[in-house]
Write an enzyme that holds these catalytic residues in place. Structure first.
Site, PDB file in Angstrom:
ATOM      1  CB  CYS A 228     -13.908   7.046   9.237  1.00 31.50           C
ATOM      2  SG  CYS A 228     -14.749   8.112   8.071  1.00 31.50           S
TER       3      CYS A 228
ATOM      4  CG  ASN B  79     -16.985   3.537   6.046  1.00 31.12           C
ATOM      5  OD1 ASN B  79     -18.172   3.235   6.183  1.00 31.12           O
ATOM      6  ND2 ASN B  79     -16.507   4.703   6.422  1.00 31.12           N
ATOM      7  CD  GLU B  80     -18.455   8.597   4.154  1.00 32.78           C
ATOM      8  OE1 GLU B  80     -17.400   9.173   4.488  1.00 32.78           O
ATOM      9  OE2 GLU B  80     -19.552   8.879   4.645  1.00 32.78           O
TER      10      GLU B  80
ATOM     11  CD  GLU C 143     -17.056   5.269  12.885  1.00 32.68           C
ATOM     12  OE1 GLU C 143     -17.999   5.909  12.404  1.00 32.68           O
ATOM     13  OE2 GLU C 143     -15.887   5.312  12.447  1.00 32.68           O
TER      14      GLU C 143
HETATM   15  O1  AHR Z   1     -20.734   8.631  11.272  1.00 30.27           O
HETATM   16  C1  AHR Z   1     -19.551   9.365  11.292  1.00 30.27           C
HETATM   17  C2  AHR Z   1     -18.718   9.181  10.024  1.00 30.27           C
HETATM   18  O2  AHR Z   1     -19.384   9.711   8.926  1.00 30.27           O
HETATM   19  C3  AHR Z   1     -18.458   7.760   9.625  1.00 30.27           C
HETATM   20  O3  AHR Z   1     -17.397   7.221  10.310  1.00 30.27           O
HETATM   21  C4  AHR Z   1     -18.139   7.868   8.180  1.00 30.27           C
HETATM   22  O4  AHR Z   1     -18.440   6.704   7.461  1.00 30.27           O
HETATM   23  C5  AHR Z   1     -18.931   9.069   7.741  1.00 30.27           C
HETATM   24  O5  AHR Z   1     -18.142   9.948   7.063  1.00 30.27           O
END
Ligand code: AHR
Length: 660
Positions: A251, A382-383, A53
């Protein structure tokens, strides 16, 4: 802080004791029983991979080695990174002979609407400079490509000087301008190494000159590519032999708002056409503000696919599903607006795999890669969590599975490894049965030690699990006090025995985040740290590396799995090399002697032993001691009988034992 806080039967037998009677009093004794007569589930070939990322300046200012910050003048403050050189007269007065302005008239292209105009109204030298991403790292003896798009009315040349303090360590010139935008470039040679150099530019001649895409880029990149990646960092990734590369996050996929979400289509093609946007980590943490954090997308989806291919890993792109970060705005696209998002996913599959006769396949070929990138998996969101996510996933799944049933879809289970959102998501996923569910755990080291049996209880017929983001948080989640020490890393190693043992459920795993610039990070811990010139793998990196380099193809029963006294084990068989791979974590300050007892096969030949250990849990690596905690490899002869082994205090040991 806006980001939500998240929070072999060991037979400790008389016989075994007899074997180790000669050991020091402080040494424990252990029997590891491995049953090769009853091999278990197949382990996925992509089991251990990497999560990339653009956080902590991991892309611009890191893996993407452009040295000029804000080369396109598209940051919100368009002169960020740039300053006028203000010479002073003998009397100490400022003697500027020109002025800088940001203009938008007849720009280079529509995605790159701003450019710099330098107007020189008095002879005598007018200049300006760029300090890079917290300084520029220059390697003495190496070449750098200095380039820019230029349009001029009057000035005849731009002279570049790379300086370190008062010393010029590289110089060159662009010249022969016209009144039309054109790219000019020259290669300049650095005479000395500097970790905080800057690029000074001087305009020759009176009048105005327009500049855009001002670049200083190392010639010596990974595989020597003109828009290539930083060699030392890719080498660390390649050394891991990761099974997959997940990109671009994180994110960052979501963005703080939908407007700033990651859109892969704006990250491919000519770099001058890629639209710079703010990085969502720019102002995420009050304690680590980074107002100069943007995304140039010089490292875009084509380069991600190429990176994965280069290091023998499968690509795993994650796409926005119509939801901005749920920790921030939680902005959610209307169901009626989802077509664009779904089309992006369909087009991405064509970009990666489509024939060169298709529009997206043609673009891939034009960029230099007519062959398929062999995309097999795609993340939807993603999350994310909640019902709105499920609604959107259903739309994606219907369209993607109808056209591309061969592509496995990865979905999220929210931000935590347990709790209401997690349970809710799993209830949905059990019903909808997506291919793979991504679980995240940013938890304390103790959580990792007590969760080694987590997947023993999972439904063997449910969706597969992707341990997509995890890292032991030695202080607390998202705390800037978290350390990449052995305490966290050995806990992760213990936990990974449970991932491996459950190869029929857990299909992939990746530590997160991957990289951090020591001068510009937002999130710790991270697997790899770097500065402008150097990089090193942390103990956590080496745990990942040891596992990824010693996966095996099939689970093999071993006992004990956990002995309540700091021992954690797993065993696999590598059917390609005919090796039994035994891993043991000794999470204690006392050494252990062990005996590996095999049933169902016989050992013979030279076994390889990989030991990752530290004298105490606070041990870390650093630029000065990059391999303070790093694998040590040795060999030992093994025969048909029991195999005597040793486990150091606070250690992960891997034995690769040839078997027949
Ligand atoms: O790894 C850091 C962040 O942690 C990532 O962007 C996100 O997916 C998670 O909350």
């Amino acid at each position: 802080m806006r980001f939500f806080s998240r929070a072999l039967s060991v037979c400790f037998s008389v016989a075994a004791l007899a074997v180790v009677q000669s050991l020091p009093a402080q040494t424990k004794s252990t029997v590891l029983s491995v049953d090769l007569a009853h091999p278990g589930a197949a382990i996925s070939p992509q089991m251990y991979g990497i999560f990339f990322e653009d956080i902590n300046f991991a892309a611009d200012g890191g893996l993407y080695p452009e040295l000029v910050k804000n080369r396109s003048f598209e940051f919100s403050e368009p002169l960020t990174g740039w300053k006028e050189i203000m010479p002073t007269t003998a009397k100490g007065m400022i003697a500027s002979h020109g002025e800088l302005a940001i203009l938008t008239e007849q720009p280079l292209n529509a995605s790159n609407p701003h450019y710099l105009e330098a107007r020189v109204h008095e002879a005598g030298g007018y200049g300006f400079y760029n300090t890079g991403f917290r300084g520029m790292g220059i390697h003495g003896g190496e070449d750098y490509r200095f380039s820019a798009y230029v349009r001029a009315k009057g000035p005849t040349a731009i002279r570049a000087e790379v300086t370190a303090g008062d010393k010029t360590i590289a110089s060159g010139k662009l010249e022969g301008f016209s009144g039309e935008w054109k790219k000019y470039e020259t290669v300049i040679h650095a005479s000395e190494t500097a970790d905080h150099a800057q690029l000074n530019l001087y305009v020759d001649g009176l009048g105005s000159v327009d500049l855009d895409m001002v670049s200083l880029f190392p010639v010596d990149t990974w595989k020597g590519r003109p828009n290539g990646l930083r060699k030392d960092l890719v080498q660390l990734l390649a050394d891991m032999h990761p099974g997959f590369v997940r990109f671009p996050g994180g994110c960052i996929v979501e963005g703080r708002q939908l407007l700033t979400r990651y859109r892969w289509k704006t990250t491919i093609g000519d770099v001058a056409q890629r639209k710079t946007i703010i990085n969502r980590w720019n102002d995420e943490f009050d304690f680590r503000p980074a107002p100069d954090y943007f995304q140039s997308f010089g490292l875009g989806f084509y380069e991600y696919f190429q990176l994965a291919e280069d290091i023998g890993a499968r690509p795993l792109p994650i796409l926005n599903c119509g939801m901005a970060c749920q920790y921030n705005t939680n902005e959610t696209a209307k169901m009626s607006e989802l077509d664009e998002y779904v089309q992006d996913a369909l087009d991405l599959i064509d970009f990666a795999n489509g024939p060169v006769t298709s529009p997206w396949g043609k673009l891939r070929a034009q960029m230099g890669h007519p062959e398929s990138f062999h995309l097999e998996m795609l993340g939807v969101g993603n999350e994310q969590w909640g019902g709105r996510y499920v609604d959107r996933y259903k739309v994606f799944a219907a369209a993607l599975k109808a056209k591309h049933p061969e592509i496995k879809l990865v979905v999220a289970a929210g931000p935590s490894p347990a709790g209401d959102p997690f349970d809710e998501m799993w209830a949905h996923w059990r019903e909808l049965h997506p291919d793979i569910v991504d679980e995240h755990y940013y938890m304390a080291p103790d959580w990792f030690l007590t969760n080694t049996t987590r997947y023993d209880k999972y439904d063997r017929n449910g969706p597969k699990v992707f341990a997509g983001e995890y890292a032991a948080q030695t202080a607390s989640t998202t705390s800037s006090d978290n350390r990449n020490n052995w305490k966290g890393a050995i806990a992760e190693a213990a936990f990974m025995t449970g991932l491996e043992r459950n190869g029929d459920v857990v299909t992939m795993a990746s530590y997160a985040p991957l990289m951090a610039n020591v001068h510009a990070w937002q999130w710790t811990p991270d697997a790899i740290w770097f500065d402008n010139l150097r990089s090193y793998g942390t103990p956590n990196y080496y745990v990942q590396s040891v596992y990824a380099n010693n996966v095996g193809t099939r689970v093999v029963p071993i006992t004990p799995l956990v002995d309540g006294d700091g021992l954690y084990t797993s065993a696999t068989l590598d059917e390609r090399t005919h090796e039994l791979i035994v891993k043991a974590i000794n999470h204690s300050a006392t050494a252990r002697a062990g005996t590996i007892k095999l049933s169902g096969a016989k050992a013979s030949g030279a076994a390889k032993v990989v030991t990752l250990a530290a004298a105490d849990l606070s041990a870390e690596n650093s630029f000065d001691q990059p391999t303070n905690v790093a694998p040590v490899v040795s060999t030992m002869e093994v025969g048909a009988g029991d195999i005597s082994v040793e486990m150091k205090p606070w250690s992960l040991t891997v034995w690769r034992i040839p078997v027949r």
